[in-house]
Design a protein around this motif. Structure first.
Motif, PDB file in Angstrom:
ATOM      1  N   TRP A  55       2.242  -1.607  -0.074  1.00  9.73           N
ATOM      2  CA  TRP A  55       2.903  -2.897  -0.255  1.00  9.73           C
ATOM      3  C   TRP A  55       4.008  -3.015   0.802  1.00  9.73           C
ATOM      4  O   TRP A  55       5.194  -2.966   0.507  1.00  9.73           O
ATOM      5  CB  TRP A  55       3.493  -3.010  -1.663  1.00  9.73           C
ATOM      6  CG  TRP A  55       2.446  -3.099  -2.738  1.00  9.73           C
ATOM      7  CD1 TRP A  55       1.647  -2.105  -3.195  1.00  9.73           C
ATOM      8  CD2 TRP A  55       2.083  -4.264  -3.476  1.00  9.73           C
ATOM      9  NE1 TRP A  55       0.806  -2.544  -4.179  1.00  9.73           N
ATOM     10  CE2 TRP A  55       1.061  -3.885  -4.374  1.00  9.73           C
ATOM     11  CE3 TRP A  55       2.529  -5.584  -3.483  1.00  9.73           C
ATOM     12  CZ2 TRP A  55       0.468  -4.792  -5.253  1.00  9.73           C
ATOM     13  CZ3 TRP A  55       1.958  -6.484  -4.355  1.00  9.73           C
ATOM     14  CH2 TRP A  55       0.924  -6.095  -5.233  1.00  9.73           C
ATOM     15  N   MET A  56       3.570  -3.165   2.032  1.00  7.40           N
ATOM     16  CA  MET A  56       4.500  -3.238   3.160  1.00  7.40           C
ATOM     17  C   MET A  56       4.455  -4.641   3.766  1.00  7.40           C
ATOM     18  O   MET A  56       3.373  -5.190   4.001  1.00  7.40           O
ATOM     19  CB  MET A  56       4.155  -2.197   4.228  1.00  7.40           C
ATOM     20  CG  MET A  56       4.050  -0.771   3.699  1.00  7.40           C
ATOM     21  SD  MET A  56       5.605  -0.160   3.034  1.00  7.40           S
ATOM     22  CE  MET A  56       6.574  -0.028   4.524  1.00  7.40           C
ATOM     23  N   LEU A  85       0.026   3.553  -6.478  1.00  8.47           N
ATOM     24  CA  LEU A  85       0.966   2.957  -5.517  1.00  8.47           C
ATOM     25  C   LEU A  85       1.321   3.986  -4.439  1.00  8.47           C
ATOM     26  O   LEU A  85       1.680   5.117  -4.735  1.00  8.47           O
ATOM     27  CB  LEU A  85       2.232   2.500  -6.251  1.00  8.47           C
ATOM     28  CG  LEU A  85       3.298   1.810  -5.400  1.00  8.47           C
ATOM     29  CD1 LEU A  85       2.771   0.498  -4.844  1.00  8.47           C
ATOM     30  CD2 LEU A  85       4.557   1.573  -6.222  1.00  8.47           C
ATOM     31  N   GLU A  86       1.209   3.586  -3.180  1.00  7.16           N
ATOM     32  CA  GLU A  86       1.487   4.498  -2.066  1.00  7.16           C
ATOM     33  C   GLU A  86       2.893   4.274  -1.496  1.00  7.16           C
ATOM     34  O   GLU A  86       3.812   5.028  -1.761  1.00  7.16           O
ATOM     35  CB  GLU A  86       0.422   4.321  -0.979  1.00  7.16           C
ATOM     36  CG  GLU A  86      -0.995   4.660  -1.467  1.00  7.16           C
ATOM     37  CD  GLU A  86      -2.045   4.422  -0.411  1.00  7.16           C
ATOM     38  OE1 GLU A  86      -1.660   4.112   0.757  1.00  7.16           O
ATOM     39  OE2 GLU A  86      -3.236   4.527  -0.714  1.00  7.16           O
ATOM     40  N   SER A  87       3.073   3.257  -0.716  1.00  4.88           N
ATOM     41  CA  SER A  87       4.379   2.954  -0.106  1.00  4.88           C
ATOM     42  C   SER A  87       4.695   1.480  -0.329  1.00  4.88           C
ATOM     43  O   SER A  87       3.794   0.655  -0.471  1.00  4.88           O
ATOM     44  CB  SER A  87       4.366   3.286   1.394  1.00  4.88           C
ATOM     45  OG  SER A  87       3.327   2.590   2.055  1.00  4.88           O
ATOM     46  N   ASP A 132       8.011  -1.795   0.239  1.00  9.73           N
ATOM     47  CA  ASP A 132       9.291  -2.239   0.783  1.00  9.73           C
ATOM     48  C   ASP A 132       9.680  -3.537   0.080  1.00  9.73           C
ATOM     49  O   ASP A 132       9.301  -3.754  -1.075  1.00  9.73           O
ATOM     50  CB  ASP A 132       9.236  -2.388   2.308  1.00  9.73           C
ATOM     51  CG  ASP A 132       8.233  -3.427   2.773  1.00  9.73           C
ATOM     52  OD1 ASP A 132       7.606  -4.069   1.900  1.00  9.73           O
ATOM     53  OD2 ASP A 132       8.076  -3.615   3.994  1.00  9.73           O
ATOM     54  N   SER A 133      10.428  -4.396   0.763  1.00 10.99           N
ATOM     55  CA  SER A 133      10.912  -5.625   0.128  1.00 10.99           C
ATOM     56  C   SER A 133       9.772  -6.558  -0.288  1.00 10.99           C
ATOM     57  O   SER A 133       9.946  -7.377  -1.197  1.00 10.99           O
ATOM     58  CB  SER A 133      11.867  -6.363   1.081  1.00 10.99           C
ATOM     59  OG  SER A 133      11.212  -6.687   2.293  1.00 10.99           O
ATOM     60  N   GLY A 134       8.616  -6.476   0.367  1.00 15.32           N
ATOM     61  CA  GLY A 134       7.491  -7.307  -0.044  1.00 15.32           C
ATOM     62  C   GLY A 134       7.024  -6.996  -1.453  1.00 15.32           C
ATOM     63  O   GLY A 134       6.606  -7.895  -2.206  1.00 15.32           O
ATOM     64  N   PHE A 135       7.103  -5.727  -1.838  1.00 13.10           N
ATOM     65  CA  PHE A 135       6.751  -5.321  -3.196  1.00 13.10           C
ATOM     66  C   PHE A 135       7.732  -5.911  -4.204  1.00 13.10           C
ATOM     67  O   PHE A 135       7.342  -6.408  -5.268  1.00 13.10           O
ATOM     68  CB  PHE A 135       6.725  -3.790  -3.268  1.00 13.10           C
ATOM     69  CG  PHE A 135       6.424  -3.228  -4.621  1.00 13.10           C
ATOM     70  CD1 PHE A 135       5.176  -3.428  -5.209  1.00 13.10           C
ATOM     71  CD2 PHE A 135       7.361  -2.502  -5.323  1.00 13.10           C
ATOM     72  CE1 PHE A 135       4.878  -2.908  -6.458  1.00 13.10           C
ATOM     73  CE2 PHE A 135       7.084  -1.975  -6.571  1.00 13.10           C
ATOM     74  CZ  PHE A 135       5.825  -2.180  -7.143  1.00 13.10           C
ATOM     75  N   VAL A 136       9.027  -5.879  -3.873  1.00 13.38           N
ATOM     76  CA  VAL A 136      10.038  -6.448  -4.765  1.00 13.38           C
ATOM     77  C   VAL A 136       9.872  -7.964  -4.867  1.00 13.38           C
ATOM     78  O   VAL A 136      10.052  -8.545  -5.949  1.00 13.38           O
ATOM     79  CB  VAL A 136      11.445  -6.083  -4.268  1.00 13.38           C
ATOM     80  CG1 VAL A 136      12.521  -6.670  -5.174  1.00 13.38           C
ATOM     81  CG2 VAL A 136      11.603  -4.570  -4.186  1.00 13.38           C
ATOM     82  N   ALA A 137       9.495  -8.612  -3.776  1.00 15.99           N
ATOM     83  CA  ALA A 137       9.279 -10.060  -3.824  1.00 15.99           C
ATOM     84  C   ALA A 137       8.114 -10.407  -4.747  1.00 15.99           C
ATOM     85  O   ALA A 137       8.171 -11.394  -5.493  1.00 15.99           O
ATOM     86  CB  ALA A 137       9.024 -10.587  -2.407  1.00 15.99           C
TER      87      ALA A 137
END
Length: 357
Positions: free
Chosen positions: A7-8, A38-40, A42-47
């Motif tokens: 989720w980058m 879930l692997e990696s 960033d902010s896209g995952f939080v969005a």
């Protein structure tokens, strides 16, 4: 809800939550997350999680975040349940009188801020003389070198050409009346009283004032100004004072240098076009003005230097933090410096008329 893979944000392949994704869930139900795959992230995952949170708030579904990564759960907890509504546009445009009032108050506010900045610079200068200042001598010497010796070439070229132009225009007209020798008086009075001080100040506003504004706005964007404030280092002593002092000190010398070079330009044209000797040109130049004219020009150059330094630093300090704002600040400093110098020169002309100088 099972969340797997990367989720980058830079992958540009993040899933988008449909508007009706949670409509089928009963109101009051709970929604958990399975992040075993879930692997990696960033902010896209939080969005994406925020979209789920807002959709659950809309349908009455409660989210269980204990299975999420701790950092993502904390970030999600900081976000509101609903996005803020944009402010309503009134659509009312201020009237003409209101616009004049707003701009007048803004101009008066800026004048007060610049005056306060100048007072702080004077206070810092007095403290530096007493040995208690926060100004570094290395910064002052660097600014003096940039505003003084490195500006001699352009100041000399412009004033030489200006003196030559004055002599050429004067010679064409004065020769008609057999008064060509008075070209020396014309060039001398014009350079000493007005042109040398004004043209040198305009050059310094474009060359040095714009550089000061660009430098300070760059420091603002790089958060260097914020670092100075954190360490309780006064910006007025650390940045403004060396800039203002360097221009205030060098401008009188540049003015005298511009006067001499301008008279030299007029001398070259007069010798080439008129039947004038060097001794005669020198005599009519010296007798055309007195020491009062020099003192008047010197006082103007000092005021011009302080004005350019203060306004350029103020424009740099109130600039934005982006790269584009650096160019805007430099352009604004040049424009304000040139217009301000001409306005101050008009004020000095009125003062000279009142004092009969």
């Amino acid at each position: 809800m099972a969340l797997t893979g990367r989720w980058m944000t830079r992958d540009a392949a993040l899933p988008v939550l449909p508007d009706d994704a949670l409509d089928a869930l009963p109101k009051g139900d709970t929604l958990g997350f399975d992040i075993a795959g879930l692997e990696s992230w960033d902010s896209g995952f939080v969005a994406f999680l925020w979209d789920v949170k807002r959709a659950g708030q809309k349908t009455g579904v409660t989210l269980r975040t204990e299975t999420l990564p701790p950092a993502a759960a904390r970030l999600l907890g900081l976000l509101p349940d609903q996005a803020a509504e944009p402010p309503a546009q009134t659509g009312r445009k201020p009237g003409f009188v209101e616009q004049i009032g707003d701009r007048t108050f803004a101009a008066l506010t800026e004048t007060g801020i610049i005056a306060e900045l100048g007072a702080q610079a004077v206070k810092g200068g007095l403290q530096a003389v007493a040995g208690r200042g926060r100004m570094r001598m290395a910064d002052l010497l660097a600014n003096l070198t940039d505003a003084g010796p490195r500006a001699l070439l352009i100041v000399g070229v412009v004033n030489f050409l200006l003196g030559a132009i004055l002599a050429f225009v004067g010679a064409v007209q004065l020769e008609k009346f057999a008064a060509g020798i008075y070209v020396a008086s014309l060039v001398g009075i014009a350079m000493v009283r007005e042109m040398a001080a004004v043209m040198t100040a305009i050059i310094m506003a474009g060359r040095t004032g714009g550089a000061y504004a660009a430098r300070i706005s760059t420091m603002l964007g790089n958060e260097e100004i914020d670092a100075l404030e954190v360490f309780s280092i006064p910006v007025s002593s650390y940045l403004v004072l060396p800039a203002v002092l360097s221009l205030t000190i060098t401008m009188p010398f540049l003015y005298l240098y511009g006067c001499l070079i301008g008279m030299l330009g007029g001398f070259v044209v007069a010798i080439a076009m008129l039947d004038v000797t060097g001794a005669g040109y020198f005599h009519y130049t010296v007798t055309a003005f007195g020491i009062g004219q020099f003192l008047f020009g010197l006082s103007k150059s000092i005021v011009f230097g302080a004005f350019i330094g203060l306004t350029s630093c103020r424009i740099g300090l109130k600039a934005g933090r982006s790269a584009a704002d650096v160019g805007v600040a430099a352009t604004r400093a040049v424009v304000v410096g040139i217009v301000g110098v001409i306005a101050l020169d008009a004020l000095f002309a009125v003062i000279a008329d009142v004092l009969n100088i």
